[in-house]
Design a protein around this motif. Structure first.
Motif, short mmCIF file in Angstrom:
data_model
loop_
_atom_site.label_atom_id
_atom_site.label_comp_id
_atom_site.label_asym_id
_atom_site.label_seq_id
_atom_site.Cartn_x
_atom_site.Cartn_y
_atom_site.Cartn_z
N THR A 86 0.68 -1.23 -0.09
CA THR A 86 0.05 0.06 0.07
C THR A 86 0.74 1.26 -0.17
N GLN A 87 2.13 1.09 0.93
CA GLN A 87 2.78 2.39 0.81
C GLN A 87 3.48 2.62 -0.46
N LYS A 88 4.04 1.55 -1.17
CA LYS A 88 4.34 1.88 -2.56
C LYS A 88 3.42 2.29 -3.68
N VAL A 89 2.39 1.73 -3.53
CA VAL A 89 1.27 2.17 -4.62
C VAL A 89 0.91 3.81 -4.19
N THR A 90 0.95 4.12 -2.73
CA THR A 90 0.62 5.39 -2.62
C THR A 90 1.55 6.19 -3.12
N MET A 91 2.92 6.16 -3.00
CA MET A 91 3.86 6.86 -3.70
C MET A 91 4.10 6.97 -5.20
N LEU A 92 3.44 5.57 -5.77
CA LEU A 92 3.46 5.69 -7.26
C LEU A 92 2.24 6.02 -7.86
N ALA A 93 1.20 6.21 -7.05
CA ALA A 93 -0.11 6.56 -7.53
C ALA A 93 -0.16 7.56 -8.56
N PRO A 94 0.64 8.85 -8.44
CA PRO A 94 0.45 9.81 -9.44
C PRO A 94 0.85 9.59 -10.87
N TYR A 95 1.91 8.87 -10.53
CA TYR A 95 2.57 8.53 -11.92
C TYR A 95 2.02 7.26 -12.61
N LEU A 96 1.38 6.23 -11.66
CA LEU A 96 0.61 5.29 -12.59
C LEU A 96 -0.46 5.87 -13.04
N LEU A 97 -1.18 6.69 -12.26
CA LEU A 97 -2.44 7.49 -12.76
C LEU A 97 -2.22 8.00 -14.24
N ALA A 98 -1.30 8.84 -14.26
CA ALA A 98 -0.64 9.64 -15.51
C ALA A 98 -0.50 8.61 -16.75
N ALA A 99 0.18 7.43 -16.25
CA ALA A 99 0.47 6.34 -17.43
C ALA A 99 -0.72 5.72 -18.00
N GLU A 100 -1.68 5.53 -17.06
CA GLU A 100 -2.85 4.73 -17.48
C GLU A 100 -4.06 5.69 -18.28
N ALA A 101 -3.91 7.03 -17.69
CA ALA A 101 -4.64 7.92 -18.51
C ALA A 101 -4.29 8.21 -20.04
N VAL A 102 -2.96 8.31 -20.16
CA VAL A 102 -2.32 8.41 -21.36
C VAL A 102 -2.88 7.40 -22.34
N ILE A 103 -2.45 6.19 -21.92
CA ILE A 103 -2.86 4.85 -22.49
C ILE A 103 -4.19 4.76 -23.02
N PHE A 104 -5.17 4.97 -22.14
CA PHE A 104 -6.53 4.80 -22.29
C PHE A 104 -7.21 6.02 -23.16
N ASN A 105 -6.71 7.09 -22.81
CA ASN A 105 -7.25 8.38 -23.65
C ASN A 105 -6.59 8.31 -25.06
N ILE A 106 -5.42 7.70 -25.32
CA ILE A 106 -5.09 7.98 -26.72
C ILE A 106 -5.58 6.88 -27.30
N PHE A 107 -5.83 5.48 -26.63
CA PHE A 107 -6.72 4.62 -27.68
C PHE A 107 -8.03 4.99 -27.83
N ALA A 108 -8.62 5.45 -27.11
CA ALA A 108 -10.07 6.15 -27.35
C ALA A 108 -10.21 7.22 -28.19
N PHE A 109 -9.14 8.02 -28.34
CA PHE A 109 -9.28 9.13 -29.32
C PHE A 109 -8.72 8.51 -30.72
N ALA A 110 -8.02 7.46 -30.72
CA ALA A 110 -7.70 6.59 -31.86
C ALA A 110 -8.75 6.27 -32.41
N MET A 111 -9.63 5.55 -31.74
CA MET A 111 -10.89 4.78 -32.11
C MET A 111 -11.89 5.93 -32.66
N TYR A 112 -11.83 7.07 -32.03
CA TYR A 112 -12.75 7.99 -32.70
C TYR A 112 -12.26 8.63 -33.82
N ARG A 113 -10.83 8.82 -34.10
CA ARG A 113 -10.34 9.25 -35.31
C ARG A 113 -10.77 8.32 -36.47
#
Length: 251
Positions: free
Chosen positions: A57-84
């Motif tokens: 839990t402690q490790k996830v807490t420290m890495l959460a901002p960067y994990l969130l940024a990574a997953e947001a980039v991946i999913f949003n790019i995929f969704a936008f690519a499908m839209y395009r």
């Protein structure tokens, strides 16, 4: 009439007997698996499990901002690519070939699926990343980064969703509703034809069946966590409330 009813009762009894041949072994196997899992938990030791959970839990807490940024980039790019890709297909569509609209619908559904998963995972990482008692400025900085990334992700996801819905409305002029309207779901459903509503109903029933099993499995893990990870009953209470709402709405 009486003979017919007796025949029907016998038919029902035979169906139950056939089903019990599978049901009873499944219950026995489930009980054995549960017993083995419980013994393993005891063997591993409650203290060790709690220490491992705390460290993770402690490790996830420290890495959460960067994990969130990574997953947001991946999913949003995929969704936008499908839209395009859908936008390009619509631009090239001559209005006659029936396969093109089906391809567009599939791609738009993939986009909405990615946006939905993005929402679930981002809320999870936000909850895991919030440290209510930061010990130093590093914890405060992590929380600020987490909050900014979370809000940016929310706005980008809504923007892509709006693009997806608008494209679907261009292709289907009868569709109504804006993603920024709090009554969007009801307006969208009202503008669907009977065939589309039937697809929604079938999907809803499939979701009900799968989620019912998922609630049972997640509740079991939460129950085991009370004993072996010291998590308390709160998770079980929340899952039970959601499970109750789930079945009550369906019934």
């Amino acid at each position: 009439r009486k003979i017919k009813m007796m025949s029907r009762k016998e038919e029902i009894s035979q169906e139950n007997r056939r089903a019990r041949k599978w049901f009873i072994p499944i219950v026995i196997v489930s009980g054995v698996v549960g017993a083995i899992l419980g013994i393993l938990m005891v063997f591993l030791g409650t203290t060790g499990i709690q220490r491992a959970a705390g460290a993770m839990t402690q490790k996830v807490t420290m890495l959460a901002p960067y994990l969130l940024a990574a997953e947001a980039v991946i999913f949003n790019i995929f969704a936008f690519a499908m839209y395009r890709k859908s936008r390009v297909l619509l631009r090239e569509w001559d209005g006659e070939e029936e396969e093109i609209p089906n391809q567009i619908d599939i791609k738009l559904n993939y986009a909405l699926w990615a946006l939905s998963l993005n929402q679930v995972i981002s809320f999870l990482l936000f909850a895991l990343g919030v440290d209510l008692r930061p010990e130093d400025m590093t914890g405060v900085r992590n929380e600020l980064i987490l909050a900014v990334v979370f809000m940016v992700n929310v706005f980008i996801s809504i923007w892509i969703q709006q693009k997806v819905v608008d494209l679907s409305k261009e292709m289907n002029p009868e569709k109504k509703g804006s993603v920024y309207d709090i009554r969007f779901q009801s307006k969208w459903m009202d503008s669907c034809d009977e065939a589309e509503k039937m697809q929604v109903y079938q999907a809803a029933y499939s979701a009900f069946k799968v989620t019912n099993i998922a609630f049972m499995i997640v509740w079991l893990f939460a129950f085991l966590a009370i004993e072996f990870a010291g998590t308390g009953v709160f998770a079980c209470v929340l899952i039970s409330i959601l499970w109750g709402i789930h079945v009550s709405v369906y019934c």
